[in-house]
Design a protein around this motif. Structure first.
Motif, short mmCIF file in Angstrom:
data_model
loop_
_atom_site.label_atom_id
_atom_site.label_comp_id
_atom_site.label_asym_id
_atom_site.label_seq_id
_atom_site.Cartn_x
_atom_site.Cartn_y
_atom_site.Cartn_z
N TYR A 82 0.85 -1.18 0.00
CA TYR A 82 0.00 0.00 0.00
C TYR A 82 0.89 1.23 0.00
O TYR A 82 1.89 1.29 0.72
CB TYR A 82 -0.89 0.00 1.25
CG TYR A 82 -1.72 1.25 1.43
CD1 TYR A 82 -2.97 1.37 0.84
CD2 TYR A 82 -1.26 2.31 2.21
CE1 TYR A 82 -3.74 2.51 1.01
CE2 TYR A 82 -2.02 3.45 2.39
CZ TYR A 82 -3.26 3.54 1.79
OH TYR A 82 -4.03 4.67 1.95
N CYS A 83 0.53 2.22 -0.80
CA CYS A 83 1.21 3.52 -0.79
C CYS A 83 0.13 4.58 -0.81
O CYS A 83 -0.53 4.80 -1.82
CB CYS A 83 2.13 3.66 -2.00
SG CYS A 83 2.96 5.27 -2.07
N GLY A 84 -0.07 5.23 0.34
CA GLY A 84 -1.09 6.26 0.47
C GLY A 84 -0.48 7.62 0.69
O GLY A 84 0.48 7.78 1.43
N LEU A 85 -1.07 8.61 0.03
CA LEU A 85 -0.63 10.00 0.12
C LEU A 85 -1.80 10.85 0.57
O LEU A 85 -2.87 10.83 -0.06
CB LEU A 85 -0.15 10.47 -1.26
CG LEU A 85 0.14 11.96 -1.44
CD1 LEU A 85 1.33 12.39 -0.58
CD2 LEU A 85 0.39 12.27 -2.91
N ILE A 86 -1.62 11.57 1.67
CA ILE A 86 -2.68 12.46 2.12
C ILE A 86 -2.81 13.61 1.12
O ILE A 86 -1.81 14.09 0.60
CB ILE A 86 -2.43 12.98 3.55
CG1 ILE A 86 -3.71 13.56 4.13
CG2 ILE A 86 -1.27 13.95 3.59
CD1 ILE A 86 -3.65 13.78 5.63
N GLY A 87 -4.03 13.97 0.83
CA GLY A 87 -4.22 15.08 -0.10
C GLY A 87 -5.54 14.99 -0.84
O GLY A 87 -6.39 14.16 -0.53
N SER A 88 -5.64 15.80 -1.84
CA SER A 88 -6.86 15.94 -2.62
C SER A 88 -6.67 15.37 -4.02
O SER A 88 -5.56 15.00 -4.41
CB SER A 88 -7.19 17.43 -2.73
OG SER A 88 -6.11 18.10 -3.39
N VAL A 89 -7.75 15.34 -4.77
CA VAL A 89 -7.67 14.90 -6.16
C VAL A 89 -6.75 15.82 -6.98
O VAL A 89 -5.92 15.33 -7.75
CB VAL A 89 -9.08 14.78 -6.79
CG1 VAL A 89 -9.00 14.53 -8.29
CG2 VAL A 89 -9.87 13.67 -6.10
N PRO A 90 -6.83 17.15 -6.81
CA PRO A 90 -5.86 17.99 -7.54
C PRO A 90 -4.40 17.69 -7.19
O PRO A 90 -3.53 17.71 -8.06
CB PRO A 90 -6.25 19.42 -7.12
CG PRO A 90 -7.71 19.33 -6.81
CD PRO A 90 -7.87 17.97 -6.16
N LYS A 91 -4.11 17.37 -5.92
CA LYS A 91 -2.74 17.00 -5.54
C LYS A 91 -2.34 15.71 -6.25
O LYS A 91 -1.23 15.59 -6.76
CB LYS A 91 -2.62 16.83 -4.03
CG LYS A 91 -1.21 16.50 -3.56
CD LYS A 91 -1.13 16.41 -2.04
CE LYS A 91 0.27 16.14 -1.55
NZ LYS A 91 0.34 16.04 -0.08
N ARG A 92 -3.26 14.76 -6.31
CA ARG A 92 -2.98 13.51 -7.01
C ARG A 92 -2.65 13.78 -8.48
O ARG A 92 -1.71 13.22 -9.03
CB ARG A 92 -4.17 12.56 -6.90
CG ARG A 92 -3.94 11.25 -7.65
CD ARG A 92 -5.17 10.35 -7.64
NE ARG A 92 -4.94 9.19 -8.49
CZ ARG A 92 -4.26 8.11 -8.13
NH1 ARG A 92 -3.73 8.02 -6.93
NH2 ARG A 92 -4.10 7.12 -8.97
N ARG A 93 -3.43 14.63 -9.11
CA ARG A 93 -3.19 14.95 -10.54
C ARG A 93 -1.83 15.62 -10.74
O ARG A 93 -1.13 15.32 -11.70
CB ARG A 93 -4.31 15.83 -11.07
CG ARG A 93 -5.61 15.07 -11.22
CD ARG A 93 -6.70 15.94 -11.83
NE ARG A 93 -7.96 15.21 -11.84
CZ ARG A 93 -9.11 15.71 -11.47
NH1 ARG A 93 -9.19 16.98 -11.08
NH2 ARG A 93 -10.20 14.99 -11.50
#
Length: 174
Positions: A94-105
């Protein structure tokens, strides 16, 4: 590491990172809690190992295959470097990053530019947490993220190629 091979690295010792570590520490796992800032860790349970490191991404190399990672530092640049290193390894449960959809993009665009393939990038979970829990308080995020990490690890350990540290294959006891 963990008695079931359940190893977690939490990057970031802020409010959410602290809540996540408290939640995860109640599970049968070993936690490496990493932050670049000094004196951010308080008292920790026995299964939590705190690490102050000026280059937190380097700690990715100290994790075993099949580890779970939660990235939630105070700095987007650090988050990026850590995620890039995890995804390059290609062996995370698992690799999870806290943030929002814009951060993911944003991360997707930059990671693809840095040579991370789409298949590797697709392993990144952002935002973190199980669907349906939308709370923003640290404890709410922690409970949701802990459930997601636990589910991901359980799915990973059921893969035929997963073996415990003593080289004994996992058998389903349920």
């Amino acid at each position: 590491m963990g008695s079931r091979g359940f190893n977690v690295a939490v990057f970031g010792a802020g409010h959410v990172g602290s809540a996540v570590v408290r939640s995860l520490s109640t599970l049968d796992c070993e936690i490496r809690w990493i932050d670049s800032r000094q004196d951010f860790f308080g008292d920790t349970p026995e299964n939590v190992h705190t690490i102050e490191h000026d280059r937190p991404a380097a700690e990715v190399d100290n994790m075993s295959a099949g580890s779970c990672y939660l990235v939630m530092t105070h700095d987007h640049g650090l988050d990026f470097d850590i995620c890039k290193r995890i995804l390059k390894r290609g062996d995370a449960a698992y690799c999870g990053l806290i943030g929002s959809v814009p951060k993911r993009r944003r991360f997707e665009r930059h990671l693809l530019e840095e040579g991370i393939g789409q298949e590797a990038f697709d392993q990144l979970v952002c935002p973190i947490g199980i669907e349906g829990i939308r709370g923003k308080k640290p404890a709410e995020i922690a409970i949701s993220a802990t459930a997601q990490v636990l589910r991901a690890f359980e799915e990973f350990r059921r893969k035929p190629s997963f073996e415990y540290p003593d080289d004994q294959p996992m058998t389903n006891t349920q």
